[in-house]
Motif scaffolding. Structure first.
Motif, mmCIF file in Angstrom:
data_model
loop_
_atom_site.group_PDB
_atom_site.id
_atom_site.type_symbol
_atom_site.label_atom_id
_atom_site.label_comp_id
_atom_site.label_asym_id
_atom_site.label_seq_id
_atom_site.Cartn_x
_atom_site.Cartn_y
_atom_site.Cartn_z
ATOM 1 N N SER B 101 0.859 -1.176 0.000
ATOM 2 C CA SER B 101 0.000 0.000 0.000
ATOM 3 C C SER B 101 0.895 1.226 0.000
ATOM 4 N N PRO B 102 0.360 2.354 -0.442
ATOM 5 C CA PRO B 102 1.153 3.581 -0.343
ATOM 6 C C PRO B 102 1.362 3.946 1.120
ATOM 7 N N ILE B 103 2.512 4.523 1.400
ATOM 8 C CA ILE B 103 2.832 4.858 2.792
ATOM 9 C C ILE B 103 3.403 6.267 2.853
ATOM 10 N N MET B 104 3.016 6.989 3.871
ATOM 11 C CA MET B 104 3.543 8.327 4.068
ATOM 12 C C MET B 104 4.672 8.241 5.091
ATOM 13 N N VAL B 105 5.829 8.758 4.704
ATOM 14 C CA VAL B 105 6.941 8.820 5.656
ATOM 15 C C VAL B 105 7.135 10.276 6.028
ATOM 16 N N ARG B 106 7.124 10.535 7.321
ATOM 17 C CA ARG B 106 7.256 11.916 7.773
ATOM 18 C C ARG B 106 8.507 12.079 8.604
ATOM 19 N N LYS B 107 9.061 13.281 8.529
ATOM 20 C CA LYS B 107 10.272 13.548 9.297
ATOM 21 C C LYS B 107 10.011 14.734 10.211
ATOM 22 N N LYS B 108 10.438 14.555 11.448
ATOM 23 C CA LYS B 108 10.258 15.634 12.422
ATOM 24 C C LYS B 108 11.362 16.673 12.274
ATOM 25 N N ASP B 109 11.016 17.921 12.485
ATOM 26 C CA ASP B 109 12.005 18.994 12.547
ATOM 27 C C ASP B 109 11.675 19.870 13.732
ATOM 28 N N ARG B 110 12.709 20.569 14.190
ATOM 29 C CA ARG B 110 12.463 21.472 15.304
ATOM 30 C C ARG B 110 11.947 22.792 14.734
ATOM 31 N N ILE B 111 10.700 23.097 15.062
ATOM 32 C CA ILE B 111 10.095 24.333 14.569
ATOM 33 C C ILE B 111 9.665 25.147 15.779
ATOM 34 N N GLY B 112 10.235 26.312 15.914
ATOM 35 C CA GLY B 112 9.922 27.159 17.066
ATOM 36 C C GLY B 112 10.217 26.456 18.379
ATOM 37 N N GLY B 113 11.265 25.648 18.385
ATOM 38 C CA GLY B 113 11.666 24.979 19.617
ATOM 39 C C GLY B 113 10.948 23.674 19.886
ATOM 40 N N LEU B 114 9.911 23.375 19.071
ATOM 41 C CA LEU B 114 9.162 22.131 19.296
ATOM 42 C C LEU B 114 9.369 21.180 18.119
ATOM 43 N N TRP B 115 9.388 19.897 18.447
ATOM 44 C CA TRP B 115 9.575 18.903 17.392
ATOM 45 C C TRP B 115 8.240 18.542 16.775
ATOM 46 N N MET B 116 8.092 18.815 15.504
ATOM 47 C CA MET B 116 6.858 18.407 14.843
ATOM 48 C C MET B 116 7.148 17.881 13.437
ATOM 49 N N ASN B 117 6.201 17.098 12.908
ATOM 50 C CA ASN B 117 6.371 16.565 11.557
ATOM 51 C C ASN B 117 6.462 17.704 10.564
ATOM 52 N N ASN B 118 7.437 17.594 9.678
ATOM 53 C CA ASN B 118 7.596 18.666 8.706
ATOM 54 C C ASN B 118 7.576 18.097 7.291
ATOM 55 N N GLU B 119 8.722 17.628 6.819
ATOM 56 C CA GLU B 119 8.769 17.087 5.467
ATOM 57 C C GLU B 119 8.074 15.723 5.420
ATOM 58 N N ALA B 120 7.453 15.451 4.282
ATOM 59 C CA ALA B 120 6.807 14.150 4.115
ATOM 60 C C ALA B 120 7.056 13.643 2.708
ATOM 61 N N VAL B 121 7.251 12.346 2.583
ATOM 62 C CA VAL B 121 7.415 11.740 1.268
ATOM 63 C C VAL B 121 6.434 10.581 1.160
#
Lengths: 307, 283
Positions: B101-121
């Motif tokens: 099945s298709p799968i979304m891979v997400r990468k966390k980045d530090r945004i404004g001091g907090l770690w959140m999902n940013n880039e996705a492939v």
């Protein structure tokens, strides 16, 4: 003893889940809150997908709050009129909350947003409660006058239009604040997987000035109905309610809640509140740490549903 | 009961296989496949090999107490003649793959001091389960070209192509997917996982963890010589939820409203039941 969860699609140790449910049940019975704010993060911690954890929380809250409502109903400690106002607004809020949740799931930000909500609200409520109970304990020790400026804070509320009489609460106030409270708690409940008791109780007492004896019953009344609605919505909209997980949780939960209630009767109010505040703040700090500390794994994967 | 009978079937199959293996090992030894005596000449007839395969289970059932499963794959190589002096046994590669099945891979980045999902492939297709076992490490026995053509190694099975990427380095996302799947035991690679006996009989065991999803799984067996795939065989292996799991999953998907309502009623009943029970107990 492992059991395969049909919706979460993984197998878990049944005893661990029942134990978790029981532990949170004791806490919920002890403090008169749903305990969702503890259980959801714990479930996510043991590997349940956040979406499943949040929506399966709803039937668990229904079960643990229902027995409470029955008890309060028999004692006539439920302000039905206020309950329905909160409920109507809550259902609208819940509807919007589930929509927001679906949207966040698409964006892949559920985990972040839910955690952030937790940190903010647990921090706020925990801080307030700690402050209140410490000053209450101090006042008791000093034997001084109990002065409250809550009435002063409430003055702006009396300037709002559409006043309605709530007989059981002995209140004559505008319906706008109760509607807003019910609405925001509906949204939060759907997004955070909590009943919202820990936000509603302080809001009803400090913002509306409802008498304490009807507050718990009314809030439970609202929570049960909103959570029933949320369960159905999550089941239909997101298909993330895991019946097996729910059953395991509430088996432990309902039993734990009864023990908690017995235990709670033996502790003093301020001590109880200080304990709860400490618990809430601990959960808040742990979650905040997750947001700030560098994670060991930066990547995460999620299946894209066909269609 | 079901699991028990399955275990019996597995052990029955392996017992039969052992017997078979002993016999054939004895035979090949007696006829001196490895020795100097060769009853059939090597030169005249070109060697033809076919691969035959079977598995101890014809399906995997995910029941309420499912805690993973072991898949036993066995088979034999059929030839038009015995192996001559200097002719090595072929290599065997077995691939078990779950539904893709298709799968979304997400990468966390530090945004404004907090770690959140940013880039996705978005990975176009990734199998939910993928296990490769072989008689020797893949790079030693398989050429790139055939690996590519037959999509054998894990790297070839995860497709990233066909979508525009917002991320700087999409290859990292694919590697992350494979790493995460490996960590949860869903992707596995076992060089030397296939044992080949007497040059004709092979067997391999695959561990399927408890977090596999249902769907149509596929077992593919490749016979490899000189780095090229010479023959292949496949069997289908349905993995299905059964019993309570089946009913609940189907209900949640097909009649979500009723499912939600029943979950609710159960919850209400338990809440009410517990409070009544405790009231009785306290008396």
């Amino acid at each position: 003893m492992t059991i395969y969860l049909p919706i979460a699609e993984l197998s878990v140790n049944a005893l661990l889940i029942i134990g978790l449910g029981g532990m949170v049940g004791v806490i919920s019975g002890l403090f008169g809150v749903g305990g969702g704010f503890l259980l959801t993060p714990l479930l996510i911690l043991i590997g349940i997908p956040p979406a499943v954890a949040v929506s399966t929380q709803a039937p668990q809250i229904v079960a643990s709050s229902f027995s409470g409502v029955l008890a309060h109903w028999k004692r006539r400690a439920v302000d039905v009129k206020m309950g329905f106002v909160l409920l109507g607004a809550g259902i609208v809020g819940s509807f919007i909350g589930v929509e927001i949740f679906s949207y966040l799931r698409e964006l892949g930000q559920v985990e972040f947003f839910v955690t952030l909500c937790y940190v903010v609200f647990l921090g706020l409520v925990g801080g307030l409660m700690a402050f209140e109970s410490v000053s209450a304990l101090k006042r008791r020790r000093n034997g001084g006058l109990v002065t409250s400026n809550a009435a002063k804070r409430r003055r702006w509320i009396h300037k709002l239009p559409w006043k309605v009489r709530f007989k059981q609460s002995k209140l004559y106030i505008s319906v706008i604040p109760p509607i807003l409270i019910g609405f925001s708690i509906g949204i939060l409940g759907a997004i955070m997987g909590v009943g919202g008791g820990f936000i509603m109780l302080p809001a009803l007492i400090y913002l509306l000035g409802m008498p304490t004896n009807v507050v718990v019953g009314t809030s439970l009344f609202q929570i049960v109905f909103v959570m029933m609605f949320t369960t159905i919505l999550h089941a239909v909209e997101n298909r993330t309610v895991d019946a097996v997980l729910a059953l395991l949780l509430l088996l432990g939960g309902v039993v734990g809640a009864q023990f908690g209630a017995v235990l709670g009767a033996r502790l003093r109010g301020e001590q109880l509140r200080l304990l709860l505040a400490a618990l809430v703040l601990t959960v808040c700090l742990v979650l905040a740490f997750d947001l700030i500390a560098t994670p060991s794994e930066l990547y995460s994967i999620s299946r894209i549903e066909a269609g | 009961m079901n699991a028990l009978s399955k275990r019996w079937r597995v052990s029955w199959a392996s017992a039969a296989l052992c017997l078979w293996a002993c016999l054939s090992a004895g035979l090949s030894h007696a006829q001196g496949a490895d020795g100097p005596m060769t009853p059939f000449g090597p030169a005249g007839i070109p060697l033809e090999e076919r691969i035959l395969t079977g598995s101890a289970q014809d399906q995997v059932a995910i029941t309420a107490t499912f805690s993973g499963s072991e898949l036993f794959v066995y088979g034999a190589i059929a030839r038009n003649r015995f192996l001559a002096v200097g002719e090595n046994s072929p290599e065997i590669i077995i691939v078990v793959r779950g539904p893709s099945s298709p799968i979304m891979v997400r990468k966390k980045d530090r945004i404004g001091g907090l770690w959140m999902n940013n880039e996705a492939v978005r990975i176009a297709a990734a199998p939910s389960y993928y296990a490769v076992a072989s008689t020797k490490p893949l790079p030693e026995i398989l050429e790139e070209l055939d690996d590519f053509t037959y999509r054998i190694s894990i790297d070839r099975a995860v497709l990233i192509a066909g979508v525009p990427f917002s991320a700087e380095n999409p290859a990292n996302f694919r590697e992350a997917l494979i790493r995460l799947k490996r960590q949860s035991g869903l992707y596995r690679n076992t060089p030397f996982g296939v044992t080949l006996k007497g040059g004709t009989l092979y067997q391999a065991r695959f561990r399927m963890p408890a977090n596999i999803i249902e769907g149509d799984y596929q077992v593919r067996v490749f016979l490899v010589r000189d780095g090229r795939v010479r023959d292949q065989a496949r069997i289908e292996l349905p993995v299905r939820k059964e019993g309570v799991e089946r009913v609940l999953y189907a209900a949640a998907q097909e009649t979500p409203f009723l499912y939600g309502l029943l979950t609710l009623l159960t919850a209400l009943f338990c809440g009410w039941g517990a409070s009544e029970l405790f009231r009785l107990l306290r008396r």
